[in-house]
Design an enzyme around this catalytic site. Structure first.
Site, PDB file in Angstrom:
ATOM      1  N   GLU A 122       9.862   0.974  10.547  1.00 41.43           N
ATOM      2  CA  GLU A 122      10.841   2.016  10.213  1.00 41.43           C
ATOM      3  C   GLU A 122      10.152   3.347  10.435  1.00 41.43           C
ATOM      4  OE1 GLU A 122      13.931   2.009   9.241  1.00 41.43           O
ATOM      5  OE2 GLU A 122      14.320  -0.074   8.707  1.00 41.43           O
ATOM      6  N   GLY A 155       2.611   3.739  13.211  1.00 42.40           N
ATOM      7  CA  GLY A 155       3.326   2.509  13.584  1.00 42.40           C
ATOM      8  C   GLY A 155       2.751   1.916  14.870  1.00 42.40           C
ATOM      9  N   GLU A 203      10.051  15.473  15.641  1.00 42.72           N
ATOM     10  CA  GLU A 203      10.400  15.373  14.221  1.00 42.72           C
ATOM     11  C   GLU A 203       9.557  16.378  13.442  1.00 42.72           C
ATOM     12  OE1 GLU A 203       8.994  12.001  11.825  1.00 42.72           O
ATOM     13  OE2 GLU A 203      11.056  11.782  11.137  1.00 42.72           O
ATOM     14  N   CYS A 222      13.664  10.523   6.899  1.00 43.87           N
ATOM     15  CA  CYS A 222      13.583  10.034   8.280  1.00 43.87           C
ATOM     16  C   CYS A 222      14.900  10.185   9.029  1.00 43.87           C
ATOM     17  CB  CYS A 222      13.149   8.579   8.272  1.00 43.87           C
ATOM     18  SG  CYS A 222      14.147   7.576   7.162  1.00 43.87           S
ATOM     19  N   LYS A 250       0.844  -1.188   0.000  1.00 43.59           N
ATOM     20  CA  LYS A 250       0.000   0.000   0.000  1.00 43.59           C
ATOM     21  C   LYS A 250       0.881   1.240   0.000  1.00 43.59           C
ATOM     22  CE  LYS A 250      -1.915   2.864   3.054  1.00 43.59           C
ATOM     23  NZ  LYS A 250      -2.016   4.016   2.193  1.00 43.59           N
TER      24      LYS A 250
END
Ligand code: NAD
Length: 472
Positions: free
Chosen positions: A247, A230, A376, A281, A172
């Protein structure tokens, strides 16, 4: 208006919902396509197609499977003009960045195609009365859930080792960047990949992503994306005891010691947080600098950042932010930085004109406790934090919820290895800040995730180890 459809069992398949998601152009914020809004029903069709294809794919001699993957690698190289423009249109990436990402995509298929049969187990010597060995079996159908920041590159990273080890895949892509992966699946089938081995289901995370997590026919998932998603997937996986590779995000420290080559460090640090417009990332967004070098380093960093060319044109160093929500989130961090009392020495306000462009931004006067140093941002925004000595640098670097990557700039070889051993991060980059190699394992400590992609290690994450004990 172009409609992007799922690719299941070798065919373009419209969504069972009949619904589509508007896809906007990051360079103009105007509607450019409609993307299928799939659902659990589409995931079900894809899993059935993958299950039907699995036995033949699993039983194909590994070197022959590998040959198909290396043929795909060659085709991707030759098809830069077929795949690149689709991804460029979806993401807004300039041509130069796109070429690098296409090359990486190809490298994953080259690498995993080449090693498809190198790590299949070992013999364990239990004396003359036994023959004992281990073997690696594929999971069956692997789910791959992907973000929008480097669509084909991230996809290849998971799909190539999954296929090399004899799994079929239901992937996906992000609903914001779906078109290149669908076209890639067609290209792979032109190279001999049997229909049903790679299926692409389009749609949103809560609909299609969650359905992949919940489907009993899927035995392993590789997820690349945010900590929030996640965790949501992790909750589903916990109930099903489903193995996951996660990840996730990062807030990586890039440490400039007093003995560093300052010019190289400034240029490398500028690249490290602005590549792909900071939508990376492992971006080195917390730049830690020996206090005595702070002012000289910041001057050089600003010079290096000012030389960047952000725009939609072909030769630009980086392009716009790919999604509107992400663009708005970065602008919010400009406000948060002001409230924190940090000072922008370059950038720090929205760009003028159309599209979701953000100027590369460097903040000073920052402490590691501020939100702009802890969260982040996922845009071209870095903070500079001074430190006093090696132990202080390690302490600040490790004081983070994340642990994806870290950089060290130093000419002292002893210090380099000492510090590399102490940093809590999955990848240490010394005297350059780059994405590493497809051959080097990649993954996070702490909230940056678990499991490893890339390198030979990934083969272990796409297989289950079995012991065979034979009494002779
Ligand atoms: P995201 O988590 O919003 O989405 C990632 C994918 O997950 C998308 O396909 C999305 O549709 C899907 N998804 C969303 N909610 C879901 C759910 N509840 N269940 C299942 N699937 C769901 O992330 P994003 O905004 O697309 O990407 C940016 C994030 O990805 C950043 O945090 C970045 O650090 C991370 N990232 C990590 C790596 C890495 O290798 N560690 C690489 C690239 C990006």
């Amino acid at each position: 208006m172009t409609k992007i459809l799922s690719h299941i069992g070798g065919k373009a398949v419209p969504p069972t919902t009949g619904q589509y998601i508007d896809k906007l152009d990051p360079r103009t914020s105007r509607k450019m396509a409609e993307v299928a809004a799939g659902s659990a029903a589409d995931v079900n069709i894809a899993v059935e197609a993958a299950q039907a294809a699995h036995e033949a794919w699993r039983d194909m001699r590994p070197d022959r499977r590998g040959r198909i993957l290396t043929d795909i690698a060659r085709a991707v190289r030759g098809a830069a003009e077929r795949l690149g423009p689709l991804e460029r249109a979806d993401t807004g990436k300039p041509g130069r960045e796109m070429l690098g990402l296409m090359d990486l995509t190809s490298q994953y298929f080259e690498f995993y195609g080449g090693i498809a049969n190198v790590d299949n187990g070992q013999i364990i010597d239990m004396g003359p009365e036994y023959h004992v060995y281990t073997r690696r079996d594929p999971f069956g159908v692997v789910g791959v859930i992907l973000p929008w920041n480097a669509p084909l590159h991230q996809a290849a990273r998971a799909i190539a080792p999954a296929l090399a080890t004899g799994n079929c895949v239901v992937a996906k892509p992000s609903e914001f960047t779906s078109s290149s992966l669908v076209e890639f699946a067609r290209l792979a089938e032109e190279c001999g990949l049997p229909a049903g081995v790679l299926n692409i289901v389009l749609g949103t995370g809560p609909e299609v992503g969650a359905a992949i997590g919940l489907h009993s026919g899927i035995s392993k998932i590789s997820f690349t994306g945010s900590v929030r998603a996640g965790q949501e997937l992790g909750r589903i996986a916990a109930d099903r005891l489903l193995p996951l590779t996660l990840e996730l995000g990062g807030k990586s420290a890039n440490i400039v010691f007093g003995d560093a080559d300052l010019d190289a460090a400034a240029k490398g640090a500028a690249f490290g947080f602005t590549w792909n417009s900071g939508q990376w990332c492992a971006a080195g967004t917390r730049i830690l600098v020996a206090r005595e070098l702070h002012d000289a380093f910041v001057a050089k960093l600003v010079e290096a950042v000012a030389a960047l060319d952000i725009g939609a044109h072909d030769g630009a160093t980086s392009g716009p932010i790919t999604t509107e929500a992400q663009y708005r989130k970065i602008l919010e961090y400009f406000d948060i930085a002001r409230q924190n009392g940090a000072m922008a020495v370059i950038g720090g306000r929205a760009s003028e004109g159309e599209g979701w462009f953000v100027p590369a931004t460097v903040y000073i006067g920052v402490t590691n406790e501020m939100r702009i140093a802890r969260e982040e941002i996922f845009g071209p925004v870095a903070v500079v934090i001074p430190f006093d000595g090696e132990a202080d640098a390690i302490r600040i670097a490790n004081s983070s919820d994340y642990g994806l990557a870290a950089g060290i700039w130093s000419q002292d070889i002893g210090r380099v290895h000492r510090v590399a051993g102490r940093l809590n991060a999955g990848r240490i980059l010394v005297n350059e800040y780059s994405g590493g190699f497809v051959q080097t394992p990649c993954g996070g400590y702490k909230s940056s995730g678990y499991g490893r992609e890339q390198g030979i290690e990934a083969l272990a994450h796409y297989t289950q180890l079995k012991s065979v004990i034979v009494r002779l």
